[in-house]
Design an enzyme around this catalytic site. Structure first.
Site, short mmCIF file in Angstrom:
data_model
loop_
_atom_site.label_atom_id
_atom_site.label_comp_id
_atom_site.label_asym_id
_atom_site.label_seq_id
_atom_site.Cartn_x
_atom_site.Cartn_y
_atom_site.Cartn_z
N GLU A 49 -55.50 52.44 66.28
CA GLU A 49 -56.60 53.34 66.33
C GLU A 49 -56.00 54.61 66.75
OE1 GLU A 49 -60.22 54.02 69.40
OE2 GLU A 49 -59.62 51.84 68.81
N LYS A 138 -67.33 46.62 70.22
CA LYS A 138 -66.71 47.07 71.10
C LYS A 138 -67.23 47.03 72.61
CE LYS A 138 -65.17 51.07 72.40
NZ LYS A 138 -64.65 52.51 72.02
#
Length: 229
Positions: A49, A138
């Site tokens: 990411e 998350k």
């Protein structure tokens, strides 16, 4: 059936759970970015990411979708709204990560066929992100909340895959995994800014291997940990 209930993104989620780690690259200089990503891939990392507040993030995503092996998932992080989501997807991002639970961003990603890991902290936010279609959530900041928080969440929300992010290190992964974390987001514990600055790519590769072993609950050499500064 929504993606969050195991439909559209089931294979992607299974792969994330298997590898256990999303590598977070924030603020990496463009002239070091490719070598840094390649060093992580050499160490076994399959989910990378790059945060959208990194200068040149979209161009990095474009490059990496062709430069890195096909099995590597290239994602965009710190995606704050629908417009950022659209830009990242147009650049070739194959997954998105957000710091917050935003319905429009999640629905934009899901309708585009791109899995999203929505940021959340409270049970209300976690449940909402799942309802809107996020295949995983998350939970941030995990280090501040602690393993006990994850353990308590498992009572009502054990059906929602949670990615522990913030304050996660190889030496505390076991606690979070036992408390219910499905995967981990790692930034500085995986790649330190000094290593990027000094071009210590072999060190990144070694540490990636060690972190993946910890995520899977396997023993790993303490060599890199002993040298962390």
């Amino acid at each position: 059936m929504t993606a969050g209930r195991g439909g559209l993104f089931a294979d992607w989620l299974a792969e994330l759970k298997e590898t256990g780690i999303i590598a977070i690259l924030r603020g990496v200089p463009d002239d070091r970015a490719d070598r840094t990503a390649e060093a992580l891939v050499d160490g076994g990392i399959r989910f990378i990411e790059v945060t959208m507040n990194t200068e040149g993030a979209l161009e990095m995503i474009r490059r990496w979708t062709t430069r890195l092996p096909a099995h590597v998932r290239i994602g965009a992080g710190t995606v704050l709204d629908e417009e950022m989501a659209a830009a990242a997807i147009d650049a070739g991002a194959t997954f998105l990560v957000t710091p917050n639970a935003d319905e429009g961003t999640i629905r934009r990603s899901v309708t585009s066929g791109v899995p999203i890991v929505s940021g959340a902290m409270t049970p209300t936010e976690i449940a909402a992100a799942w309802k809107w279609g996020a295949p995983a959530v998350k939970v941030f900041p995990a280090g501040t909340l602690g393993p006990g928080y994850f353990r308590e969440l498992q009572g009502p929300l054990s059906h929602i895959p949670m990615v522990a992010t913030g304050g996660i290190r190889p030496d505390n992964m076991a606690e979070y995994r036992e408390a219910g974390a499905a995967a981990f987001g790692l930034g500085s514990a995986l790649v330190q800014s000094a290593w990027i600055r000094d071009g210590e790519y072999a060190r990144m590769t070694e540490n990636a291997m060690r972190c993946l072993a910890a995520a899977a609950g396997r023993p790993a050499s303490p060599r890199t940990d002993d040298r962390l500064t």
